[in-house]
Write an enzyme that holds these catalytic residues in place. Structure first.
Site, PDB file in Angstrom:
ATOM      1  N   SER A   1       0.859  -1.186   0.000  1.00 51.25           N
ATOM      2  CA  SER A   1       0.000   0.000   0.000  1.00 51.25           C
ATOM      3  C   SER A   1       0.893   1.234   0.000  1.00 51.25           C
ATOM      4  CB  SER A   1      -0.944  -0.004   1.201  1.00 51.25           C
ATOM      5  OG  SER A   1      -0.229  -0.187   2.411  1.00 51.25           O
TER       6      SER A   1
ATOM      7  N   GLU B   1       1.203   5.632   0.748  1.00 46.60           N
ATOM      8  CA  GLU B   1       0.663   6.824   1.420  1.00 46.60           C
ATOM      9  C   GLU B   1       0.976   8.083   0.625  1.00 46.60           C
ATOM     10  OE1 GLU B   1       0.911   7.358   5.778  1.00 46.60           O
ATOM     11  OE2 GLU B   1       2.030   9.192   5.293  1.00 46.60           O
TER      12      GLU B   1
ATOM     13  N   ASP C   1      -1.300  15.305  15.735  1.00 44.17           N
ATOM     14  CA  ASP C   1      -0.596  16.334  16.511  1.00 44.17           C
ATOM     15  C   ASP C   1      -1.443  17.592  16.598  1.00 44.17           C
ATOM     16  OD1 ASP C   1       1.784  14.754  16.758  1.00 44.17           O
ATOM     17  OD2 ASP C   1       2.210  15.245  14.665  1.00 44.17           O
TER      18      ASP C   1
ATOM     19  N   PHE D   1      12.337  14.658   9.676  1.00 44.46           N
ATOM     20  CA  PHE D   1      11.161  13.821   9.926  1.00 44.46           C
ATOM     21  C   PHE D   1      11.423  12.852  11.080  1.00 44.46           C
ATOM     22  CE2 PHE D   1       9.569  13.991   5.233  1.00 44.46           C
ATOM     23  CZ  PHE D   1       9.085  15.261   5.460  1.00 44.46           C
TER      24      PHE D   1
END
Length: 273
Positions: free
Chosen positions: A5, A7, A98, A204
């Site tokens: 999959s 993102e 967040d 990140f």
């Protein structure tokens, strides 16, 4: 064949949307189980998430919108869920998320487990719910043991599958899997981050608590601005990681594409997918 999959994040410009469309068309050739689409802090990309998901669905692919509960009210979340139901969306990635900068209130939900419970209560079994897992421990967890307990509780609230934060040390995933496999019965899918830009990756990773092993960090820093060497090294390292995870029985791989096809395609080619 193992499930894969991909993102995406919603594009902010028309040029970005065109690039994302081309990326999706290339990645679709690998027959992914689904494409997920992120949801900004406090729902800041809500409209972009919806439009991206609907475009993916209209192209005949399965789309899974991320739904972040922090900063959201129950009414807002329910309205979104109903909207997704009306458009035939069957899969949700349920996350805590967040707080946006400057926002102090968490909203109606404190934890993703509460969001999962709410989705199940309001929509029954309509949605296949993905949740997040943190092999290297969530950066805000009180302890690794508490983090494992919180993950198991979240799963028991009604999750169907879990996708991990990306990692570069397979042992962290395997140890986490060993800790939870006697307590949960859902698939635990490793999250995979292709390496193409060291400064971006370091930023990140520092933010989400993903460890860049010292030996990797040293080599990536040594390459400096040599992007080709970074890409070549990243392809080798991540392909080896994927092969190890597949050998160890990972039920799938979820790629954080950063809206770019080629780094992910290169990994899939290397590992024979």
């Amino acid at each position: 064949m193992m499930n894969i999959s991909f993102e995406f994040f919603p594009a902010k410009t028309e040029e970005g949307a065109q690039k994302l469309r081309a990326t999706r068309e290339l990645l679709s050739e690998r027959q992914p189980e689904f494409f997920s689409v992120t949801f900004g802090a406090g729902g800041t990309t809500q409209d972009g998430t919806l439009s991206t998901v609907l475009e993916i669905k209209s192209a005949g692919e399965e789309a899974a919108p991320h739904l972040s509960c922090v900063g959201s009210s129950k009414d807002n979340v329910l309205a979104l869920l109903n909207q997704y139901k009306e458009h035939g969306i069957k899969r949700i990635v349920a996350l805590r998320g967040d707080l946006p900068s400057g926002m102090l209130e968490t909203g109606s939900f404190r934890y993703a487990s509460e969001l999962v419970e709410f989705i199940r209560k309001e929509t029954g079994d309509h949605f296949f719910i993905e949740v997040a897992a943190y092999p290297e421990t969530h950066p805000q967890a009180k302890s690794p043991a508490a983090d494992v307990d919180a993950f198991v509780h979240k799963v028991n609230c009604g999750a169907n599958s879990a996708i991990t934060q990306y990692f570069f040390n397979a042992d962290s995933f395997l140890y986490f899997r060993d800790q939870v496999q006697s307590r949960i019965s859902i698939p635990l899918i490793p999250g995979i981050m292709p390496i193409t830009n060291f400064s971006q990756l370091a930023r990140f990773s520092d933010a989400c608590g993903a460890e860049i092993p010292r030996w990797m960090r040293n080599r990536l820093q040594h390459f400096g601005d040599d992007r080709e060497s970074i890409r070549s090294f990243g392809l080798e390292v991540i392909s080896n990681l994927c092969e190890q995870l597949i050998k160890e029985g990972a039920p799938g791989l979820h790629f954080y594409t950063m809206n770019t096809a080629q780094p992910t395609l290169a990994i899939l080619d290397r590992i024979g997918y």
